[in-house]
Write a protein that holds these residues in place. Structure first.
Motif, PDB file in Angstrom:
ATOM      1  N   SER A  52      26.051 -17.622 -13.846  1.00  0.00           N
ATOM      2  CA  SER A  52      26.537 -16.530 -13.009  1.00  0.00           C
ATOM      3  C   SER A  52      26.058 -16.736 -11.572  1.00  0.00           C
ATOM      4  O   SER A  52      25.086 -17.456 -11.318  1.00  0.00           O
ATOM      5  CB  SER A  52      26.015 -15.189 -13.520  1.00  0.00           C
ATOM      6  OG  SER A  52      24.619 -15.091 -13.304  1.00  0.00           O
ATOM      7  N   GLU A  53      26.734 -16.086 -10.646  1.00  0.00           N
ATOM      8  CA  GLU A  53      26.318 -16.193  -9.247  1.00  0.00           C
ATOM      9  C   GLU A  53      24.916 -15.622  -9.061  1.00  0.00           C
ATOM     10  O   GLU A  53      24.115 -16.169  -8.308  1.00  0.00           O
ATOM     11  CB  GLU A  53      27.324 -15.480  -8.349  1.00  0.00           C
ATOM     12  CG  GLU A  53      27.054 -15.685  -6.863  1.00  0.00           C
ATOM     13  CD  GLU A  53      28.119 -15.058  -5.984  1.00  0.00           C
ATOM     14  OE1 GLU A  53      28.083 -15.327  -4.775  1.00  0.00           O
ATOM     15  OE2 GLU A  53      28.973 -14.308  -6.485  1.00  0.00           O
ATOM     16  N   ARG A  54      24.623 -14.551  -9.768  1.00  0.00           N
ATOM     17  CA  ARG A  54      23.280 -13.950  -9.683  1.00  0.00           C
ATOM     18  C   ARG A  54      22.206 -14.939 -10.146  1.00  0.00           C
ATOM     19  O   ARG A  54      21.169 -15.111  -9.502  1.00  0.00           O
ATOM     20  CB  ARG A  54      23.237 -12.682 -10.524  1.00  0.00           C
ATOM     21  CG  ARG A  54      21.902 -11.987 -10.489  1.00  0.00           C
ATOM     22  CD  ARG A  54      21.936 -10.713 -11.292  1.00  0.00           C
ATOM     23  NE  ARG A  54      20.621 -10.099 -11.247  1.00  0.00           N
ATOM     24  CZ  ARG A  54      20.243  -9.146 -12.035  1.00  0.00           C
ATOM     25  NH1 ARG A  54      21.079  -8.647 -12.921  1.00  0.00           N
ATOM     26  NH2 ARG A  54      19.039  -8.654 -11.949  1.00  0.00           N
ATOM     27  N   HIS A  55      22.452 -15.587 -11.290  1.00  0.00           N
ATOM     28  CA  HIS A  55      21.496 -16.575 -11.796  1.00  0.00           C
ATOM     29  C   HIS A  55      21.368 -17.742 -10.816  1.00  0.00           C
ATOM     30  O   HIS A  55      20.275 -18.237 -10.573  1.00  0.00           O
ATOM     31  CB  HIS A  55      21.908 -17.077 -13.178  1.00  0.00           C
ATOM     32  CG  HIS A  55      20.929 -18.015 -13.787  1.00  0.00           C
ATOM     33  ND1 HIS A  55      19.741 -17.603 -14.335  1.00  0.00           N
ATOM     34  CD2 HIS A  55      20.945 -19.363 -13.908  1.00  0.00           C
ATOM     35  CE1 HIS A  55      19.067 -18.657 -14.771  1.00  0.00           C
ATOM     36  NE2 HIS A  55      19.781 -19.739 -14.522  1.00  0.00           N
ATOM     37  N   TYR A  56      22.493 -18.158 -10.254  1.00  0.00           N
ATOM     38  CA  TYR A  56      22.454 -19.259  -9.289  1.00  0.00           C
ATOM     39  C   TYR A  56      21.583 -18.905  -8.086  1.00  0.00           C
ATOM     40  O   TYR A  56      20.816 -19.731  -7.607  1.00  0.00           O
ATOM     41  CB  TYR A  56      23.860 -19.661  -8.816  1.00  0.00           C
ATOM     42  CG  TYR A  56      23.776 -20.774  -7.825  1.00  0.00           C
ATOM     43  CD1 TYR A  56      23.608 -22.091  -8.243  1.00  0.00           C
ATOM     44  CD2 TYR A  56      23.761 -20.522  -6.450  1.00  0.00           C
ATOM     45  CE1 TYR A  56      23.459 -23.113  -7.335  1.00  0.00           C
ATOM     46  CE2 TYR A  56      23.609 -21.548  -5.542  1.00  0.00           C
ATOM     47  CZ  TYR A  56      23.454 -22.834  -5.987  1.00  0.00           C
ATOM     48  OH  TYR A  56      23.280 -23.851  -5.091  1.00  0.00           O
TER      49      TYR A  56
ATOM     50  N   GLN B   4      27.781 -20.287  -2.914  1.00  0.00           N
ATOM     51  CA  GLN B   4      26.945 -20.180  -4.105  1.00  0.00           C
ATOM     52  C   GLN B   4      27.819 -19.989  -5.338  1.00  0.00           C
ATOM     53  O   GLN B   4      27.540 -20.562  -6.391  1.00  0.00           O
ATOM     54  CB  GLN B   4      25.957 -19.022  -3.963  1.00  0.00           C
ATOM     55  CG  GLN B   4      24.859 -19.309  -2.970  1.00  0.00           C
ATOM     56  CD  GLN B   4      23.868 -18.165  -2.861  1.00  0.00           C
ATOM     57  OE1 GLN B   4      24.212 -17.000  -3.054  1.00  0.00           O
ATOM     58  NE2 GLN B   4      22.630 -18.501  -2.548  1.00  0.00           N
ATOM     59  N   LEU B   5      28.885 -19.214  -5.202  1.00  0.00           N
ATOM     60  CA  LEU B   5      29.786 -18.983  -6.328  1.00  0.00           C
ATOM     61  C   LEU B   5      30.418 -20.285  -6.811  1.00  0.00           C
ATOM     62  O   LEU B   5      30.491 -20.536  -8.022  1.00  0.00           O
ATOM     63  CB  LEU B   5      30.878 -17.979  -5.952  1.00  0.00           C
ATOM     64  CG  LEU B   5      31.898 -17.672  -7.050  1.00  0.00           C
ATOM     65  CD1 LEU B   5      31.219 -17.113  -8.297  1.00  0.00           C
ATOM     66  CD2 LEU B   5      32.957 -16.706  -6.530  1.00  0.00           C
ATOM     67  N   ALA B   6      30.843 -21.138  -5.900  1.00  0.00           N
ATOM     68  CA  ALA B   6      31.466 -22.416  -6.287  1.00  0.00           C
ATOM     69  C   ALA B   6      30.489 -23.275  -7.082  1.00  0.00           C
ATOM     70  O   ALA B   6      30.863 -23.866  -8.104  1.00  0.00           O
ATOM     71  CB  ALA B   6      31.954 -23.171  -5.056  1.00  0.00           C
ATOM     72  N   ILE B   7      29.245 -23.335  -6.636  1.00  0.00           N
ATOM     73  CA  ILE B   7      28.247 -24.147  -7.338  1.00  0.00           C
ATOM     74  C   ILE B   7      27.891 -23.499  -8.673  1.00  0.00           C
ATOM     75  O   ILE B   7      27.730 -24.187  -9.687  1.00  0.00           O
ATOM     76  CB  ILE B   7      26.993 -24.366  -6.479  1.00  0.00           C
ATOM     77  CG1 ILE B   7      27.337 -24.991  -5.125  1.00  0.00           C
ATOM     78  CG2 ILE B   7      25.976 -25.228  -7.230  1.00  0.00           C
ATOM     79  CD1 ILE B   7      27.938 -26.371  -5.173  1.00  0.00           C
TER      80      ILE B   7
END
Length: 102
Positions: A32-36, A22-25
């Motif tokens: 942000s990772e949270r928003h993703y 998820q972080l990579a995308i």
């Protein structure tokens, strides 16, 4: 199930199939990772530009992220308009995306 929820599920499915985090995308699309996580879970909706970048990064045709008739180019003026808009956006954002990821 609505179309946006389907898109979110497809993004998750293809991300997992390609063993991406998820972080990579999130970094790819500039959130942000949270928003993703909210995007992928369906709490928020992906922008078409985000899905386009993700599709290219995952080497997956953009058409597989959207249910028919999103890209169908006949049967109605509305569908043709959507397909034309998608094509213009793809041309605008498609160039150089892979280079940005590398």
């Amino acid at each position: 199930m609505n179309q946006e929820h389907t898109v979110n599920q497809k993004v998750r499915q293809f991300r997992l199939e390609k063993n991406r985090t998820q972080l990579a995308i999130a970094e790819l699309i500039g959130v942000s990772e949270r928003h993703y996580r909210k995007l992928e879970s369906g709490e928020r909706s992906f922008l078409f530009e985000h899905v386009l970048k993700i599709a290219e990064y995952l080497a997956t045709p953009i058409e597989l992220f959207y249910p028919p008739p999103f890209f169908k180019q006949n049967h109605s003026k509305e569908h043709t308009c959507r397909a034309s808009s998608a094509s213009r956006i793809a041309q605008k954002f498609g160039t150089g995306i892979a280079a940005d990821v590398a």
